[in-house]
Each structure stands twice: as C-alpha cells, then as structure tokens.
Design an enzyme around this catalytic site. Structure first.
Site, PDB file in Angstrom:
ATOM      1  N   SER A 167     -40.441 133.699   4.138  1.00  0.00           N
ATOM      2  CA  SER A 167     -40.063 132.353   3.688  1.00  0.00           C
ATOM      3  C   SER A 167     -40.895 131.921   2.498  1.00  0.00           C
ATOM      4  O   SER A 167     -40.526 130.989   1.789  1.00  0.00           O
ATOM      5  CB  SER A 167     -40.334 131.313   4.770  1.00  0.00           C
ATOM      6  OG  SER A 167     -39.827 131.693   5.987  1.00  0.00           O
ATOM      7  N   HIS A 213     -33.812 136.464   1.856  1.00  0.00           N
ATOM      8  CA  HIS A 213     -34.191 135.321   2.682  1.00  0.00           C
ATOM      9  C   HIS A 213     -32.945 134.780   3.386  1.00  0.00           C
ATOM     10  O   HIS A 213     -32.188 133.997   2.813  1.00  0.00           O
ATOM     11  CB  HIS A 213     -34.857 134.265   1.775  1.00  0.00           C
ATOM     12  CG  HIS A 213     -35.445 133.111   2.498  1.00  0.00           C
ATOM     13  ND1 HIS A 213     -35.693 131.899   1.891  1.00  0.00           N
ATOM     14  CD2 HIS A 213     -35.846 132.951   3.793  1.00  0.00           C
ATOM     15  CE1 HIS A 213     -36.213 131.064   2.776  1.00  0.00           C
ATOM     16  NE2 HIS A 213     -36.313 131.678   3.933  1.00  0.00           N
ATOM     17  N   ASN A 265     -37.329 126.651  -0.190  1.00  0.00           N
ATOM     18  CA  ASN A 265     -38.468 125.916   0.373  1.00  0.00           C
ATOM     19  C   ASN A 265     -39.224 125.098  -0.662  1.00  0.00           C
ATOM     20  O   ASN A 265     -39.927 124.159  -0.318  1.00  0.00           O
ATOM     21  CB  ASN A 265     -39.397 126.884   1.102  1.00  0.00           C
ATOM     22  CG  ASN A 265     -38.820 127.225   2.465  1.00  0.00           C
ATOM     23  OD1 ASN A 265     -38.269 126.362   3.138  1.00  0.00           O
ATOM     24  ND2 ASN A 265     -38.909 128.485   2.858  1.00  0.00           N
TER      25      ASN A 265
END
Ligand code: NAD
Length: 295
Positions: A118, A139, A189
């Site tokens: 991540s 991912h 993220n």
C-alpha cells in the site's frame, strides 16, 4: 501467462488468489503460516459460494476455481513454474526486502515480481533484486473479488514490457488497471489518507462529532461510507503507517498524522479488527462511542 504465485494468504492474498483461480490460472498460494493458508482456502470457498448464490457462477465453476489453487509453506517450492509472483505479505519494509532478495534467487530472469504494498517504495523493493526492470506494484483494493481498480505502479526501473503485460493481465481478470508512478502513497493513498487524517483532525478540534463528520461526507460527497468508518475498516495502525510514509517521503508538515490518530493506535484502538476505533464493533455492527473518548 497462466501460472501465478501469491505470497501471503491474508486478507489481500486470499482475494488475489480467488480472482486468478476464477479466471483459470494455476495459483500457488504461499504463506509461512499453515493456519493462514487453511483459513484463506475456507474464505475463498465461502466467497465463491456467495457468487454462486448470487447467480454469478455455477457450482462447477466454483469447484474448478478451488482446484486451481495449491498451497505451500515453502516459498522456493511455491514459485516454481510461476510466470508472475505477487507478494501480498504483511506491510513491513524489512520483511518485503527479505522476501524480494530471496525471490531474486529462486526465480528466473523472465519472471515478473509484483508487490501489493500500500505504501512501500517499489523502487526500493526492486533494488533488492538483480532484475529491477521486472519489479512492479500491483495494488489491488479490498475486497479484491469486488473492487475493480488495480493501481499499477511503475518503479524507477520497471520496463515498458513488464508494465504492458501487467496491464493486460489485470484487464483479463476483469479489473481496470491504472498506471501511476512510484512516489509516496502512489495515487490512491496519497489522496485518501490525508482526507481521513483531516477528518480525524476535524474530530480532534471539536468541529463536529463522529456521526456528523461521516454523514457530511456520505450524503454531501456521495461517498459510500464516511472517512472515520473507512478508517475503522482499514485499521488505524495502517492509516498511521501510511501517513508516516507520506510525511517522511515528502518532508511536508501537511502530512503530519493527527495526534489523536497516534494516541488511538498507541491505546490499541485500531478499528474493526480490535473491536473499537471511531465506532465500537464489539457487537459486530458499528455503534457510536461517547464523544468524550476522542480527546
Ligand atoms: P494480512 O496481515 O491479512 O496478511 C499477511 C499475510 O502474510 C499473513 O497471513 C502472514 O502469515 C503472511 N506472511 C508474513 N510473512 C510472510 C512470509 N515471509 N512469506 C509468506 N507469507 C508471509 O495483510 P493484508 O491486509 O492482506 O496485507 C497484505 C499486503 O497488501 C500489505 O502489503 C498491505 O499493505 C497490502 N494491502 C492491504 C489492503 C487492505 O485493505 N488490507 C489493501 C491494499 C493493499
């Protein structure tokens, strides 16, 4: 390509094995823990059953998907014959470095080495190997069988050929691969975590309560769930570690994790997995916690 090895049989690893097996790939699922492998197979069977009940596949397709998966506790055994290895082991820099060093020794020069990390740098992981051109980020999102996105992350040295193969393979899985470059947090993220952190700062400063913040974001922005509930699902420890990656990687104060997030992680309030985060999950559903707890 029709043979894939998946390293790590946890939340993400079992989902990745599920989608490849369903598409007819031979899948080697590898974990250091036999109980984790047993649990993963049970989870995959349960999730396939759900697809049968919904009419998305028949019983024969479910059985053949399950038969496509073989489990291993020894990595060097499990990766034999695989054309691509996807690492989905615990998010820990030292562990991933060690796994990729070993993978480099036990895989041939044409094997693609992907990681589902991540937040850890693909370039740094690739540097542990003698073939950084073969190393790439894949991912997947949680839950893997349901979520369409695969964020495909090119490290500094990832080759065009490897990127093209991974993009094609992801499309064959029925996913929507999206190519991005290797900078802290990638794209998903880098945008999601500061939003969650800002929601926690908003709570910490007393601007609004948990329910109010989540309602504003759900009904006002058409998000399927509010950022505080999402943080509980992701795990507050995971959120903190990704904020630290952004903070360290960019050296910019705007990524500093909210002190309330730090305190909650230190207190073991990790969200759903620990039974309590911004909500209480101890009875299996989300329940509000008195506002005084968030100091
Ligand atoms: P998890 O804790 O559920 O599972 C990790 C598994 O790795 C465990 O079963 C553990 O036994 C195994 N493992 C540890 N060391 C190993 C080794 N040396 N060899 C083989 N297996 C080993 O973790 P997860 O949530 O599935 O996360 C896996 C990866 O996916 C992490 O890099 C994480 O950042 C990433 N990721 C997680 C999510 C999420 O929502 N959970 C989403 C996207 C990406």
């Amino acid at each position: 390509m029709n043979s894939v090895a998946v390293i790590g049989a946890g939340t993400m690893g079992n989902g990745i094995a599920h989608v490849f097996a369903q598409k007819g790939y031979n899948v080697s699922l590898i974990d250091v823990s036999q109980p984790a492998l047993d649990k993963a197979l049970a989870t995959i069977a349960k999730n396939l059953d759900r697809q049968v009940i919904k009419g998305l596949m028949d019983e024969a397709a479910k059985e053949s998907a399950l038969q496509n998966i073989t489990t291993f506790t020894e990595m060097s055994e499990g990766v034999k014959g695989a054309e691509i290895v996807i690492e989905a082991a615990t998010e820990n820099v030292d562990l991933k470095m060690k796994i990729f060093k070993s993978l480099d020794e036990v895989t041939g020069d044409d094997v693609i080495l992907a990681t589902n990390t991540s937040s850890i740098s693909i370039t740094q992981i690739a540097a542990q190997t003698s073939k950084p051109g073969n190393v790439i980020g894949m991912h997947f999102m949680n839950p893997v069988p349901v979520m369409k996105l695969v964020e495909v992350i090119r490290g500094y040295a990832t080759s065009d050929e490897v990127t093209a193969k991974v993009m094609d393979m992801s499309k064959n899985l029925g996913k929507v691969p999206t190519e991005v470059n290797d900078y802290p947090g990638f794209v998903a993220n880098r945008i999601l975590m500061p939003m969650i952190n800002e929601a926690i700062i908003t709570l910490h400063e007393g601007v609004a309560g948990v329910a109010e913040i989540d309602t504003v974001m759900k009904l006002g922005m058409a998000h399927p769930m509010g950022p505080l509930q999402l943080a509980d699902f992701i795990g507050l420890d995971v959120c903190l570690s990704i904020m630290n990656v952004l903070h360290d990687g960019f050296g910019n104060g705007k990524y500093a994790p909210c002190p309330l997030l730090v305190n909650m992680v230190m207190a073991g309030k990790l969200g759903r997995k620990s039974g309590e985060g911004f909500y209480s999950w101890s009875h299996g559903t989300k329940e509000l916690i008195v506002a005084d707890n968030f100091r």
